[in-house]
Design an enzyme around this catalytic site. Structure first.
Site, PDB file in Angstrom:
ATOM      1  CG  ASP A  91      10.543  -1.634  -8.079  1.00  0.00           C
ATOM      2  OD1 ASP A  91      10.913  -2.779  -8.407  1.00  0.00           O
ATOM      3  OD2 ASP A  91       9.444  -1.158  -8.417  1.00  0.00           O
ATOM      4  CG  ASP A 276       5.439  -0.260  -4.178  1.00  0.00           C
ATOM      5  OD1 ASP A 276       5.025  -1.383  -4.526  1.00  0.00           O
ATOM      6  OD2 ASP A 276       5.799   0.617  -4.974  1.00  0.00           O
TER       7      ASP A 276
END
Ligand SMILES: [Zn+2]
Length: 378
Positions: A91, A276
C-alpha cells in the site's frame, strides 16, 4: 503474453478469477492480512501458510520510516526480509498519512508536490512525492503496488473532494510514469509487478465517476476504493457499491480496508475481488474470536447472522473443554480448548496471541473459500 515496454511481457497477469504474480496466485475473493510494518502481528510465515493465506499487504510509508526501504532492498527485498515467499502487495501509505494529518495537523501537510509529514513531533519532516512512493515500493520488490492518493473524509465539503480527486489523478499519472521508468529496469528473468490506482470522490457519485474515468484513461492493472468505506453506522457506504458499478467487470477491484466479515461479503457481492484489513489479528489480540454459526458451506451469507464474535476473557470459558469453533480445522481449534486459551490470556502468555490470530485468519480464509465455492456452484 502482452507486450510491455517493448519487451517480452513477464508482468503479473490479471485473469478473470485471479491474479498471477511472480510469487504466486491471488485467487478471488482474496483476503490479505495487513503486515503494515513487515509482519502480520503475532504470526510467522509458516502460520500464514498453514491457514491458507496466499498474500500479505505491507505499507510503503511505514517501512520507509523503519527500517528503511533502501536497507530492505540491500537485504534482498521484502520477501527475503520477512521470510515470506508468497505475493506481497504494498500500500502506498497515503491513507495513513492522511489519517495522521487529519488527527494532528501540525504533523504534516499536503501540496501538489506531495505529502510533508512526520509520525511524531520530535521527528524530522519527510517529503513523499508520488515518484518517491513508487521508488519505495520498487525497493521493497512488491508484486503489486499502489499509487499515492489523497484521501478525504466523506463529510468534507465538495471543493475539498474535488481537489482530492484532481490531485489523486495527477499523482496517479506521475506514479504511472515513474512505474513505467522503473519497471523497464526489472531483469528479464523476473516477473514484473502490477500497479493499482485508488479512486477518490467521497460520497459524490459524480466525483467518483469522473475520478474513475480519468484513472482508467491513464490505465492501471486494477483499482482500489479510496476514502472511508464504513459509515458511522458500521455499514458500507453507498460509494463502495457505486464504484464497483463504475468500473468494468473484468478489472480487479480492491476493497481497501474493508474487513468486518459481513462487510467483506457485501463488498464481494458488489463486485470486489481483493480485501485487506488488520481486523482479524487486531481482534485476536483483544481476545475477540470469530466463529461461524454452522459449517460455512451450509450458511447463507445474506445478512450478518452467519458468524459470532466470542470474547475469550468471559468467565464462562474458564472450564469450557470445547474448541473455539468446532467447525474449524486450525491449530488452535484442533489442539486446544477455550478453557486453555482463556487461561493463556489470563496469564498474559504470547501463545494466546498467536493461537487466536491463527484462528481468526483461518476464519477469513474459510469465509473466502466458501464464497468462491458458492460462486462456482451458482
Ligand atoms: Zn480455529
Amino acid at each position: 503474453m502482452r507486450a510491455f515496454n517493448g519487451k517480452t511481457d513477464r508482468k503479473g497477469t490479471v485473469k478473470t478469477d485471479s491474479i498471477e504474480t511472480g510469487h504466486g496466485t491471488l485467487r478471488y475473493p482474496c483476503f490479505l492480512p495487513d503486515a503494515t510494518r513487515g509482519v502480520v502481528r503475532c504470526v510467522g510465515p509458516d502460520d500464514l501458510r498453514s491457514v491458507g493465506i496466499s498474500g500479505v499487504m505491507v505499507n510503503a510509508i511505514h517501512l520507509a520510516r523503519r527500517p528503511g526501504t533502501a536497507l530492505i532492498s540491500r537485504l534482498g527485498g521484502i520477501h527475503d526480509f520477512m521470510g515470506w515467499s508468497g505475493p506481497v502487495v504494498s500500500d502506498s501509505g497515503g491513507f495513513q498519512i492522511y489519517s495522521l494529518i487529519s488527527r494532528q495537523s501540525r504533523l504534516g501537510s499536503v501540496s501538489d508536490r506531495g505529502f510533508a509529514y512526520r509520525f511524531s513531533a520530535d521527528e524530522k519532516r519527510r517529503l513523499v512525492t508520488p515518484e518517491k512512493c513508487i521508488r519505495h515500493q520498487f525497493r521493497l520488490g512488491a508484486d503489486m503496488m499502489f499509487c499515492l492518493d489523497v484521501c478525504t473524509h466523506p463529510d468534507e465539503d465538495e471543493s475539498r473532494q474535488l481537489q482530492s480527486c484532481k490531485r489523486t489523478v495527477a499523482w496517479a499519472k506521475r506514479c504511472k510514469n515513474e512505474f513505467d521508468a522503473r519497471v523497464g529496469e526489472v531483469p528479464d528473468d523476473q516477473v514484473r509487478p502490477l500497479l493499482f490506482a485508488v479512486v477518490q470522490g467521497g460520497s459524490s457519485p459524480d466525483l467518483r465517476r469522473i475520478c474513475a474515468e480519468q484513472l482508467q484513461e491513464i490505465g492501471f492493472d486494477g483499482y482500489g476504493f479510496g476514502g472511508w468505506p464504513i459509515g458511522s453506522d458500521g455499514e458500507l457506504v453507498d460509494a463502495v457499491h457505486q464504484l464497483a458499478f463504475l468500473l468494468p467487470p473484468d478489472v480487479p477491484k480492491f476493497a481497501l480496508g474493508i474487513g468486518r466479515p459481513d462487510n467483506l461479503v457485501r463488498a464481494y457481492h458488489a463486485g470486489y475481488d481483493l480485501f485487506d484489513c488488520a481486523m482479524p489479528t487486531r481482534d485476536a489480540r483483544h481476545k475477540r474470536l470469530l466463529v461461524f454459526c454452522g459449517k460455512p458451506e451450509d450458511l447463507s451469507f445474506d445478512d450478518s447472522a452467519f458468524y459470532n464474535c466470542i470474547y475469550l476473557e468471559d468467565a464462562k470459558h474458564t472450564a469450557d473443554r470445547g474448541p473455539v469453533d468446532e467447525t474449524c480445522d486450525c491449530l488452535c481449534c484442533t489442539s486446544f480448548s477455550r478453557a486453555y486459551l482463556h487461561h493463556l490470556f489470563k496469564i498474559g502468555d504470547s501463545l494466546a496471541l498467536r493461537l487466536a490470530s491463527i484462528h481468526n485468519l483461518r476464519f477469513y480464509v474459510r469465509l473466502t473459500e466458501a464464497l468462491a465455492k458458492r460462486n462456482t456452484n451458482d
